[in-house]
Design a protein around this motif. Structure first.
Motif, short mmCIF file in Angstrom:
data_model
loop_
_atom_site.label_atom_id
_atom_site.label_comp_id
_atom_site.label_asym_id
_atom_site.label_seq_id
_atom_site.Cartn_x
_atom_site.Cartn_y
_atom_site.Cartn_z
N LYS B 70 -37.08 16.67 -65.79
CA LYS B 70 -38.23 17.57 -65.95
C LYS B 70 -39.38 17.27 -64.99
CE LYS B 70 -40.55 15.20 -69.80
NZ LYS B 70 -39.87 13.90 -69.58
N ASP B 71 -39.53 16.00 -64.54
CA ASP B 71 -40.62 15.69 -63.62
C ASP B 71 -40.16 15.49 -62.18
OD1 ASP B 71 -42.51 15.76 -65.71
OD2 ASP B 71 -41.95 13.71 -66.29
N LEU B 72 -38.91 15.82 -61.91
CA LEU B 72 -38.38 15.62 -60.55
C LEU B 72 -38.46 16.92 -59.74
CD1 LEU B 72 -35.23 13.53 -61.54
CD2 LEU B 72 -37.40 12.67 -60.62
N ASP B 73 -38.36 16.78 -58.42
CA ASP B 73 -38.36 17.96 -57.54
C ASP B 73 -36.96 18.37 -57.11
OD1 ASP B 73 -41.25 18.01 -57.38
OD2 ASP B 73 -41.09 16.22 -56.14
N ILE B 74 -36.12 17.36 -56.86
CA ILE B 74 -34.76 17.61 -56.35
C ILE B 74 -33.81 16.75 -57.16
CG2 ILE B 74 -33.23 17.44 -54.34
CD1 ILE B 74 -35.62 17.67 -52.53
N ILE B 75 -32.70 17.33 -57.60
CA ILE B 75 -31.72 16.56 -58.36
C ILE B 75 -30.36 16.70 -57.69
CG2 ILE B 75 -30.57 16.28 -60.62
CD1 ILE B 75 -33.24 17.56 -61.77
N THR B 76 -29.67 15.58 -57.56
CA THR B 76 -28.34 15.59 -56.97
C THR B 76 -27.41 14.76 -57.84
OG1 THR B 76 -27.11 15.35 -54.90
CG2 THR B 76 -28.75 13.64 -55.36
N ILE B 77 -26.17 14.66 -57.43
CA ILE B 77 -25.16 13.96 -58.25
C ILE B 77 -24.38 12.98 -57.38
CG2 ILE B 77 -24.83 15.90 -59.83
CD1 ILE B 77 -22.19 16.48 -58.24
N LYS B 96 -34.93 22.03 -57.37
CA LYS B 96 -33.79 22.22 -56.46
C LYS B 96 -32.64 21.35 -56.98
CE LYS B 96 -36.27 23.43 -52.29
NZ LYS B 96 -36.47 23.16 -50.85
N ILE B 97 -31.51 21.97 -57.24
CA ILE B 97 -30.34 21.22 -57.71
C ILE B 97 -29.26 21.38 -56.65
CG2 ILE B 97 -28.78 20.77 -59.64
CD1 ILE B 97 -31.65 20.87 -60.62
N TYR B 98 -29.00 20.30 -55.90
CA TYR B 98 -28.02 20.33 -54.82
C TYR B 98 -27.06 19.18 -54.97
CZ TYR B 98 -31.26 23.54 -52.45
OH TYR B 98 -32.08 24.59 -52.12
N ILE B 104 -20.78 22.87 -58.91
CA ILE B 104 -20.26 21.68 -59.60
C ILE B 104 -19.31 22.15 -60.72
CG2 ILE B 104 -20.80 19.56 -60.84
CD1 ILE B 104 -23.67 19.73 -59.66
N ALA B 105 -19.72 23.20 -61.44
CA ALA B 105 -18.89 23.73 -62.54
C ALA B 105 -17.55 24.21 -62.00
CB ALA B 105 -19.62 24.86 -63.25
N LEU B 106 -17.60 24.92 -60.89
CA LEU B 106 -16.37 25.43 -60.28
C LEU B 106 -15.43 24.27 -59.93
CD1 LEU B 106 -16.29 28.12 -57.47
CD2 LEU B 106 -14.90 26.07 -57.28
N ILE B 247 -24.83 23.44 -50.68
CA ILE B 247 -25.85 22.66 -49.98
C ILE B 247 -25.64 21.20 -50.37
CG2 ILE B 247 -28.33 22.21 -49.75
CD1 ILE B 247 -28.68 25.28 -50.26
N GLY B 248 -25.26 20.40 -49.37
CA GLY B 248 -24.96 18.99 -49.60
C GLY B 248 -23.73 18.61 -48.80
#
Lengths: 381, 381
Positions: B70-77, B96-98, B104-106, B247-248
């Protein structure tokens, strides 16, 4: 089982006094060996982000260092200006302190450092000790010279050029030394390493190009010197680290005179600005080499994989405040250059904020890239 | 000032779901750009040592991911098996989720992944969907085939070879797919990257040599294939990442058939085991490339600086417990090999505990070094 006595298997608890940019690059190298790193430095120091074991405190303070070190196995430094008595007492408690505290003390004081060179027949520029401004006047015939504070100088601070007695008001009214101005051809540095077994290794000499403020503007690796001079420089660095019996990394700064003479200028018992290119340019970086040396591991291969240049990213003189970097796009589009930022949130005139490493196949292209990137990448606010 | 609009100047708050070895190597690369990294994973995950912003929690849990993000700008895995709904909801909040959550679901579901290849005319081995063991019996004429669990397979788990209907008891009684056994000449992987501007880049194909347990034993970079096949493989990886509009970083595993045909096997939307050699062997590592791609920076240079091999350090089958590494001295004395340990305190049969990267000037010496180091460096307890 005999085979797995490698020190990495013992998972020692390691502490670093200092959490600035050298600490950052030590952490990078530590991740690969999965080392357990604790850091002591002022709150919000650059390293505080990259370890779960950060202690906010002064590495100059006896109690802070004792408290930090009491549960650790090995303690090292990324800055010389630390509390020596605490390190000696931790050593007496059976902790490994590398580099050894008595050597940090020797190097902390440029007067004792100079005396060490004399005592061990290590060539160095002539010098005179001075305790106050009046002392300098009695040695007017020794000028021009550099006046160097015995303690606490860094990044060009604590050094003043005195051309004649007219410059004496610029000098230090504290224990210092006057070092004869030696007309030199080049300034070079050799980084040496030595482990507990006495095994030593040296990196190729690098050539330093200085900024107006006595700070290194950029370096070129390898230095453009003959193989003969290069060999002599590496031998001299090996002599110094062996005479000190230092365990760890030692940066040996030297003057190369026109006639090929090498004089030791200063030494630093830790990873050094003159070795930053080694991260990308050498098989083993100076940071991994430091870990190898103090952990009792075989030393790594210091050979260059490629000629390199390293540019210090220094705060532009007219800016102070929240840092911004200009020209990063150009830098990041260069196919063989590398950005390293040190995580200092505020820039100040001439503050070291990061560095760039450039790899090229030959000297001419290196210089061309240095000039291009220096003109574009700027540290502003 | 227009010049300093580079995203690095904005100091975004970045989160990684997962704190294993890929996270460790992402942190190494993050230090150089001084990125602000938070990590969510189970307590004591390898990354917990190397960030001050570690949150203990399950990346599969909706509330844990929402609270972390909730307090982040960009999240990755660094792992695909994450809570997609939370990522979609965070994306709706403007994060931004990259890579993108829908991708990721696919990729999480191998059945949907396979359908994506068909829909986009991406060559892949023929397959049939199965929901239970009874389904397989109705397709006995499709055997021999690999039976693959739709979800949650990794490191050779969730894949079972079925030679004939006699093997059906070994198969999965869950949603799965039967993939026709394709006689292939080599298995290769291409790592592709793509940033927000649609700029793409691919690494040289690497060749994977498999372990008996369906895990990569070692890889060779570049793959020993013709320039023509190499170009085709890179084009195929570029096609896949462009069709996904990911994107990634995307690792594209392929089968190379005897006739030169390439079939996409599986993809992973993150830094990948097949790219670990890039840390030392390429100008820009896959980890820095990942940061460049998701931060909207220019992509780095993927070219090889040297041929390389990468050996996975896998727990010996007869050991479980507190890990010890045999043969480290031999490894550390090799002049152009590199140790990477992942900080897992317990070894188990076939667990990935680290890797070794070897640089050599040509293929024959690489294979020789692989065989030597594989015989000496062992993960035991």
């Amino acid at each position: 089982m005999k085979l797995n006595t490698n020190p990495i298997n013992a998972s020692p608890k390691i502490g670093i006094l200092g959490g600035g940019q050298l600490g950052l690059m030590l952490i990078e190298a530590a991740i690969r060996f999965n080392l357990d790193i604790s850091i002591l430095d002022a709150a919000h120091a650059p390293c505080s982000k990259y370890t779960s074991k950060f202690t906010a405190g002064a590495f100059t303070d006896y109690d802070a260092v004792m408290s930090f070190g009491k549960d650790l196995d090995i303690i090292t430094i990324e800055i010389e200006n630390v509390n020596i008595q605490a390190l000696l007492d931790l050593q007496a408690l059976g902790k490994k302190i590398y580099p050894q505290p008595e050597l940090i003390a020797l190097i902390q004081d440029k007067r004792i450092q100079k005396q060490f060179y004399l005592d061990n027949h290590i060539p160095t520029a002539p010098f005179i000790l001075t305790d106050n401004l009046a002392d300098i006047e009695t040695h007017a015939d020794f000028l021009p010279a550099f006046h160097k504070l015995a303690k606490e100088g860094y990044d060009g601070k604590g050094v003043q050029k005195l051309n004649s007695i007219a410059d004496i008001p610029l000098a230090f009214n504290k224990p210092s030394l006057l070092e004869k101005l030696v007309p030199f051809h080049k300034e070079i540095t050799v980084i040496a390493a030595r482990n507990e077994n006495g095994e030593t290794s040296t990196y190729d000499p690098v050539e330093l190009i200085y900024h107006e403020q006595n700070m290194v503007d950029y370096l070129i690796a390898p230095a453009v010197i003959s193989d003969n001079v290069s060999d002599k420089a590496r031998q001299l660095a090996t002599l110094v680290i062996n005479k000190l019996e230092l365990i760890g990394i030692l940066a040996v700064e030297m003057f190369l005179l026109e006639d090929g003479t090498l004089l030791v200028n200063e030494i630093a018992p830790r990873p050094h600005n003159s070795g930053h290119h080694s991260i990308e340019a050498c098989f083993c970086s100076q940071f991994e080499q430091h870990w190898r040396a103090i952990l009792g591991l075989p030393l790594g291969n210091p050979a260059l994989r490629s000629p390199a240049a390293m540019i210090n990213l220094i705060g532009e003189p007219e800016f102070s405040g929240a840092v911004q970097y200009n020209g990063l796009d150009t830098l990041l589009r260069d196919a063989s250059s590398y950005l390293h930022l040190y995580g200092k949130t505020e820039t100040r005139p001439y503050r070291k904020m990061g560095h760039i490493t450039i790899l090229r196949n030959e000297h001419h292209s290196l210089i061309e890239a240095v000039n291009k990137l220096k003109s574009v990448v700027k540290v502003v606010a």
